[in-house]
Motif scaffolding. Structure first.
Motif, PDB file in Angstrom:
ATOM      1  N   CYS A  81       0.989  -1.030  -0.062  1.00  0.00           N
ATOM      2  CA  CYS A  81       0.138   0.221   0.215  1.00  0.00           C
ATOM      3  C   CYS A  81       0.859   1.076   0.302  1.00  0.00           C
ATOM      4  O   CYS A  81       2.242   1.513   0.520  1.00  0.00           O
ATOM      5  N   ASP A  82      -0.015   2.624  -1.031  1.00  0.00           N
ATOM      6  CA  ASP A  82       1.425   3.606  -1.103  1.00  0.00           C
ATOM      7  C   ASP A  82       0.559   4.569  -0.714  1.00  0.00           C
ATOM      8  O   ASP A  82       0.531   5.882  -1.098  1.00  0.00           O
ATOM      9  N   ILE A  83      -0.381   4.487  -0.443  1.00  0.00           N
ATOM     10  CA  ILE A  83      -1.615   5.538  -0.285  1.00  0.00           C
ATOM     11  C   ILE A  83      -1.514   6.627   0.807  1.00  0.00           C
ATOM     12  O   ILE A  83      -0.796   6.113   1.853  1.00  0.00           O
ATOM     13  N   ARG A  84      -1.527   7.843   0.978  1.00  0.00           N
ATOM     14  CA  ARG A  84      -1.239   8.390   1.397  1.00  0.00           C
ATOM     15  C   ARG A  84      -1.796   8.729   3.035  1.00  0.00           C
ATOM     16  O   ARG A  84      -3.206   8.019   2.295  1.00  0.00           O
ATOM     17  N   PRO A  85      -1.857   8.149   3.437  1.00  0.00           N
ATOM     18  CA  PRO A  85      -0.324   9.469   4.374  1.00  0.00           C
ATOM     19  C   PRO A  85       0.704   8.442   4.402  1.00  0.00           C
ATOM     20  O   PRO A  85       1.881   8.475   5.065  1.00  0.00           O
ATOM     21  N   CYS A  86       0.745   7.703   4.249  1.00  0.00           N
ATOM     22  CA  CYS A  86       1.831   6.253   4.500  1.00  0.00           C
ATOM     23  C   CYS A  86       2.953   6.509   3.513  1.00  0.00           C
ATOM     24  O   CYS A  86       2.786   7.037   2.216  1.00  0.00           O
ATOM     25  N   PRO A  87       3.984   6.963   4.217  1.00  0.00           N
ATOM     26  CA  PRO A  87       5.115   7.711   3.271  1.00  0.00           C
ATOM     27  C   PRO A  87       5.852   6.820   2.294  1.00  0.00           C
ATOM     28  O   PRO A  87       6.324   7.923   1.615  1.00  0.00           O
ATOM     29  N   ASN A  88       6.062   5.756   2.317  1.00  0.00           N
ATOM     30  CA  ASN A  88       5.826   4.841   0.878  1.00  0.00           C
ATOM     31  C   ASN A  88       5.470   3.549   0.393  1.00  0.00           C
ATOM     32  O   ASN A  88       4.800   3.332   1.857  1.00  0.00           O
ATOM     33  N   THR A  89       6.323   3.019   0.132  1.00  0.00           N
ATOM     34  CA  THR A  89       5.312   0.967  -0.155  1.00  0.00           C
ATOM     35  C   THR A  89       5.388   0.629   0.902  1.00  0.00           C
ATOM     36  O   THR A  89       6.499  -0.015   1.452  1.00  0.00           O
ATOM     37  N   VAL A  90       4.395   0.417   1.797  1.00  0.00           N
ATOM     38  CA  VAL A  90       4.865  -0.346   2.914  1.00  0.00           C
ATOM     39  C   VAL A  90       3.534  -2.004   3.300  1.00  0.00           C
ATOM     40  O   VAL A  90       2.649  -2.352   2.303  1.00  0.00           O
ATOM     41  N   ASP A  91       4.398  -2.687   3.715  1.00  0.00           N
ATOM     42  CA  ASP A  91       3.891  -4.131   3.775  1.00  0.00           C
ATOM     43  C   ASP A  91       2.408  -3.996   5.097  1.00  0.00           C
ATOM     44  O   ASP A  91       2.843  -3.715   5.604  1.00  0.00           O
ATOM     45  N   CYS A  92       1.261  -4.579   3.818  1.00  0.00           N
ATOM     46  CA  CYS A  92       0.301  -4.532   5.147  1.00  0.00           C
ATOM     47  C   CYS A  92      -0.859  -6.553   5.167  1.00  0.00           C
ATOM     48  O   CYS A  92      -0.215  -6.619   4.247  1.00  0.00           O
ATOM     49  N   TYR A  93      -0.478  -6.650   6.218  1.00  0.00           N
ATOM     50  CA  TYR A  93      -0.330  -7.926   6.542  1.00  0.00           C
ATOM     51  C   TYR A  93      -2.056  -8.172   6.533  1.00  0.00           C
ATOM     52  O   TYR A  93      -2.581  -7.773   7.774  1.00  0.00           O
ATOM     53  N   ILE A  94      -3.239  -8.644   5.979  1.00  0.00           N
ATOM     54  CA  ILE A  94      -4.017  -9.283   6.289  1.00  0.00           C
ATOM     55  C   ILE A  94      -4.416 -10.222   7.052  1.00  0.00           C
ATOM     56  O   ILE A  94      -3.608 -11.709   7.013  1.00  0.00           O
ATOM     57  N   SER A  95      -5.411 -10.575   8.146  1.00  0.00           N
ATOM     58  CA  SER A  95      -5.364 -11.749   9.143  1.00  0.00           C
ATOM     59  C   SER A  95      -6.703 -13.020   8.603  1.00  0.00           C
ATOM     60  O   SER A  95      -7.447 -12.548   7.668  1.00  0.00           O
ATOM     61  N   LYS A  96      -6.119 -14.179   9.147  1.00  0.00           N
ATOM     62  CA  LYS A  96      -6.334 -15.163   8.515  1.00  0.00           C
ATOM     63  C   LYS A  96      -6.834 -15.424   6.502  1.00  0.00           C
ATOM     64  O   LYS A  96      -8.444 -15.811   6.517  1.00  0.00           O
ATOM     65  N   PRO A  97      -5.883 -15.040   6.159  1.00  0.00           N
ATOM     66  CA  PRO A  97      -6.654 -15.205   4.929  1.00  0.00           C
ATOM     67  C   PRO A  97      -7.015 -16.290   4.431  1.00  0.00           C
ATOM     68  O   PRO A  97      -7.618 -16.703   2.969  1.00  0.00           O
ATOM     69  N   THR A  98      -6.605 -17.518   4.846  1.00  0.00           N
ATOM     70  CA  THR A  98      -6.792 -18.910   3.994  1.00  0.00           C
ATOM     71  C   THR A  98      -7.641 -19.581   3.999  1.00  0.00           C
ATOM     72  O   THR A  98      -9.158 -19.774   3.500  1.00  0.00           O
ATOM     73  N   GLU A  99      -8.361 -19.021   5.605  1.00  0.00           N
ATOM     74  CA  GLU A  99      -9.852 -19.140   6.186  1.00  0.00           C
ATOM     75  C   GLU A  99     -10.524 -18.504   5.227  1.00  0.00           C
ATOM     76  O   GLU A  99     -11.684 -18.729   5.176  1.00  0.00           O
ATOM     77  N   LYS A 100      -9.879 -16.829   5.103  1.00  0.00           N
ATOM     78  CA  LYS A 100     -11.475 -16.573   3.906  1.00  0.00           C
ATOM     79  C   LYS A 100     -11.360 -16.440   2.816  1.00  0.00           C
ATOM     80  O   LYS A 100     -12.759 -17.037   2.543  1.00  0.00           O
ATOM     81  N   ILE A 101     -10.624 -17.470   2.742  1.00  0.00           N
ATOM     82  CA  ILE A 101     -10.751 -17.636   0.863  1.00  0.00           C
ATOM     83  C   ILE A 101     -11.578 -19.182   0.910  1.00  0.00           C
ATOM     84  O   ILE A 101     -12.331 -19.389   0.002  1.00  0.00           O
ATOM     85  N   ILE A 102     -10.888 -20.276   2.170  1.00  0.00           N
ATOM     86  CA  ILE A 102     -11.841 -21.323   1.917  1.00  0.00           C
ATOM     87  C   ILE A 102     -13.238 -20.914   2.082  1.00  0.00           C
ATOM     88  O   ILE A 102     -14.373 -21.725   1.419  1.00  0.00           O
TER      89      ILE A 102
END
Lengths: 261, 219
Positions: B157-178
């Motif tokens: 993600c690199d939208i203001r106010p994030c200063p540069n490209t930032v890593d964001c982690y989603i919780s429980k992605p595997t369970e959500k995909i299932i």
């Protein structure tokens, strides 16, 4: 909409089940669904919040949690209970279809129809024979298959039924191998073993019911082949008495369940 | 007001449905509504709290979450369940209208107000088409909003106010995909049931019509 609604739907099937089927339904509602709702959901309620990894690296906890718990125990149990309950609907649909046909016959004024009014058709309990026997037996077979599949999936996903206290994780973005600690591992292990034990009991009940139905089927066939004359009224009276007793037992159990939920 | 309300309304619909319609109601109750309430809701419950970005900049997490989840999966799922159930009420309203008419004129106008024929058949067919339409619209919406039915572990993600490209982690992605795949599978099953019911009704009533005309011709 909740588990109570499932209870209402399956309660109708209870009338047309064998005694073992009624015991199975009671075990399902009291020892599985009720335990899930009243106890297990609370134990797993804070699982991700209290899952702690020995690192300040943002994202590491999320990734490690996802790696070790692709699908949470509690969700797997909920899915298992739903899938295991649904074959009973096949029986409910078959009974509804038979009732519908009888009502149609009654309305057309068919001479062969032996019922006095629609209420009697609605209240009538069908015997498990003919095509209903096949539907009932297939529903038990599917139940067994679903139970076995989910137990295997559990065993496969979590390497056995024990919840470890500590897991070592080195998925990116964790900088190196990191210690992660699961919340309430002993309590979770106890409940997991309990649910597995009750699943096994349900599997045994289903196998017993299947054997009972097959034995009854073969006995009936040999009786028909050996003795064309029999006394249907006498058989019906005894069976009706037994069914009334069974219904009393299961109704009192279900009232207890409704009281809790 | 909760899902129990929808459940009670849908039980009323069951009375005036065909066999396939009743299977559809059972699938919606058990494989969609019950799964939603018993399992799916809890997975997405703390999705915002558990969404974590590798940055201390205040506001960055909020903005990134909003960018990647304009409408949360679970809300879209709830909307889909509601929209897909409502066309069935057209049939209930039409039957109620017929019964009202009979009461008003104080005579038997229809063979049975709940029997699917004439105007009620049109209403029933329209409700089936609407149901199928809504299912397809929501599936397409899911597909377009989330780039296919996927939930990645990591989003950049690199939208203001994030200063540069930032890593964001989603919780429980595997369970959500299932559970998303489960949603898609049950939606497709409902579409198939609706289309079979549509073809069955059209076929049944065309044969009926054809036979009537044939008998009239013979006479």
């Amino acid at each position: 909409m909740d588990w109570g609604a499932l209870h209402t739907i399956l309660g109708g099937v209870n009338k047309h089940s064998t005694s073992i089927g009624k015991i199975w339904l009671t075990v399902l509602f009291i020892f599985r669904i009720m335990i899930l709702v009243v106890a297990a959901e609370r134990v797993w309620g804070d699982e991700q919040d209290d899952f702690v990894c020995n690192t300040l690296q943002p994202g590491c906890k999320n990734v490690c949690y996802d790696h070790f718990f692709p699908i949470s125990h509690i969700r797997l149990w909920a899915l298992q209970l739903i899938f295991v309950s649904t074959p009973a609907l096949l029986v409910a649909m078959h009974v509804a279809y038979r009732r519908h046909e009888k009502k149609r016959q009654f309305r057309k004024g068919d001479q062969k129809c032996e019922y006095k009014d629609i209420e009697e058709i609605r209240k009538q309990r069908f015997r498990i024979e003919g095509s209903l026997w096949w539907t009932y037996t297939s529903s038990i077979f599917f139940r067994l298959v679903f139970e076995a599949v989910f137990m295997y999936a559990f065993y496969f996903m979590y390497n056995g039924f024990q919840m470890p206290r500590l897991m070592k994780c080195n998925a990116w973005p964790c900088p190196n191998t990191v210690d992660c600690f699961v919340s309430r591992p002993t309590e979770k292990t106890v409940f997991t073993i309990f649910m597995i034990a009750v699943s096994s009991i349900c599997i045994l009940l289903n196998v017993a019911e299947l054997c009972y139905l097959l034995t009854k089927f073969f006995l009936r066939r040999s009786k028909k082949a050996g003795n064309p004359k029999h006394h249907p009224n006498h058989e019906n009276k005894e069976e009706t008495k037994q069914n009334e007793m069974n219904e009393l037992i299961s109704d009192s159990c279900q009232n207890t369940v409704i009281g809790f939920s | 007001m909760s899902w129990g309300f929808l459940r009670d309304l849908l039980s009323g619909v069951n009375k005036y449905s065909t066999g396939i319609g009743r299977i559809w109601v059972a699938v919606v109750f058990i494989f969609r509504l019950l799964i939603y309430i018993a399992a799916a809701e809890n997975i997405w419950k703390y999705e915002h709290d558990e969404f974590e970005c590798n940055i201390k900049q205040p506001g960055c997490e909020n903005v990134c979450f909003d960018h990647f989840f304009p409408v949360s999966h679970i809300r879209l799922w709830a909307l889909q369940l509601i929209m897909v159930s409502t066309p069935s009420f057209l049939v209930v309203f039409h039957v109620a209208y017929r019964e009202n008419r009979e009461k008003h004129h104080n005579q038997k106008l229809y063979k049975s107000p709940g029997e699917i024929d004439g105007g009620l058949l049109c209403t029933y067919l329209i409700s089936l088409i609407l149901k199928t339409g809504f299912e397809i619209v929501f599936l397409v919406l899911f597909y377009k909003l989330y780039n296919g039915f996927e939930v990645p572990r990591l989003v950049k993600c690199d939208i203001r106010p994030c200063p540069n490209t930032v890593d964001c982690y989603i919780s429980k992605p595997t369970e959500k995909i299932i559970f998303l795949y489960f949603l898609v599978a049950t939606s497709c099953l409902c579409i198939v049931l609706n289309l079979s019911e549509l073809s069955y009704l059209i076929f049944k009533y065309s044969i009926k019509c054809y036979l009537k005309r044939y008998i009239k011709k013979c006479q």
